[in-house]
Scaffold this active site. Structure first.
Site, short mmCIF file in Angstrom:
data_model
loop_
_atom_site.label_atom_id
_atom_site.label_comp_id
_atom_site.label_asym_id
_atom_site.label_seq_id
_atom_site.Cartn_x
_atom_site.Cartn_y
_atom_site.Cartn_z
N PRO A 1 0.81 -1.23 0.00
CA PRO A 1 0.00 0.00 0.00
C PRO A 1 0.84 1.28 0.00
O PRO A 1 0.81 2.08 0.94
CB PRO A 1 -0.82 -0.13 1.28
CG PRO A 1 0.10 -0.88 2.21
CD PRO A 1 0.85 -1.85 1.32
N CYS A 2 1.59 1.48 -1.08
CA CYS A 2 2.48 2.64 -1.12
C CYS A 2 1.72 3.96 -1.13
O CYS A 2 2.30 5.00 -0.84
CB CYS A 2 3.45 2.54 -2.30
SG CYS A 2 2.68 2.35 -3.89
N HIS A 3 0.42 3.91 -1.38
CA HIS A 3 -0.38 5.15 -1.31
C HIS A 3 -0.44 5.69 0.12
O HIS A 3 -0.78 6.84 0.32
CB HIS A 3 -1.79 4.91 -1.86
CG HIS A 3 -2.61 3.97 -1.06
ND1 HIS A 3 -2.46 2.59 -1.17
CD2 HIS A 3 -3.57 4.18 -0.12
CE1 HIS A 3 -3.31 2.01 -0.34
NE2 HIS A 3 -3.99 2.96 0.31
#
Length: 121
Positions: A54-56
């Protein structure tokens, strides 16, 4: 091939809870060097598992979204975060409410260490 450092970064990012954000520097600190924040950004730009890592949930120190196309632009990142309950104020994440806390950080750090310890047979 993904470097060992990038693998550690992806492991750390997976630990950021839904509904929270971490900064590039916090992720860098979790992997052992808070000065590697640019390397964190580069690694996240090359996220090999966009639906899983989940790099967001990683933003800059002031809570602004990435301008990178890795997320489809800052508006796409903001929409993903808002769908998880993260609120924005004046175009950036309300860091007082949604940035990982010191307790979160310490728990994530423990989790990073636990995963390094080989299992006893």
């Amino acid at each position: 091939m993904i470097s060992t450092l990038a693998q550690k970064i992806y492991k750390a990012v997976r630990l950021v809870p839904c509904g929270k954000v971490a900064t590039y520097s916090q992720i860098a600190a979790l992997v052992g060097n808070c000065n590697l924040r640019r390397y964190v950004g580069n690694a996240l730009h090359q996220n090999p598992e966009p639906g899983i890592i989940p790099c967001h949930r990683v933003v800059n120190a002031k809570g602004f979204c990435s301008g990178s196309f890795a997320f489809g632009g800052p508006q796409a990142q903001q929409k993903k975060l808002e769908s998880e309950g993260v609120c924005f104020v004046d175009g950036h994440v309300d860091m007082d409410r949604f940035c990982i806390t010191q307790d979160d950080f310490e728990m994530m750090n423990v989790e990073m260490e636990i995963k390094k310890i080989p299992r006893q047979k």
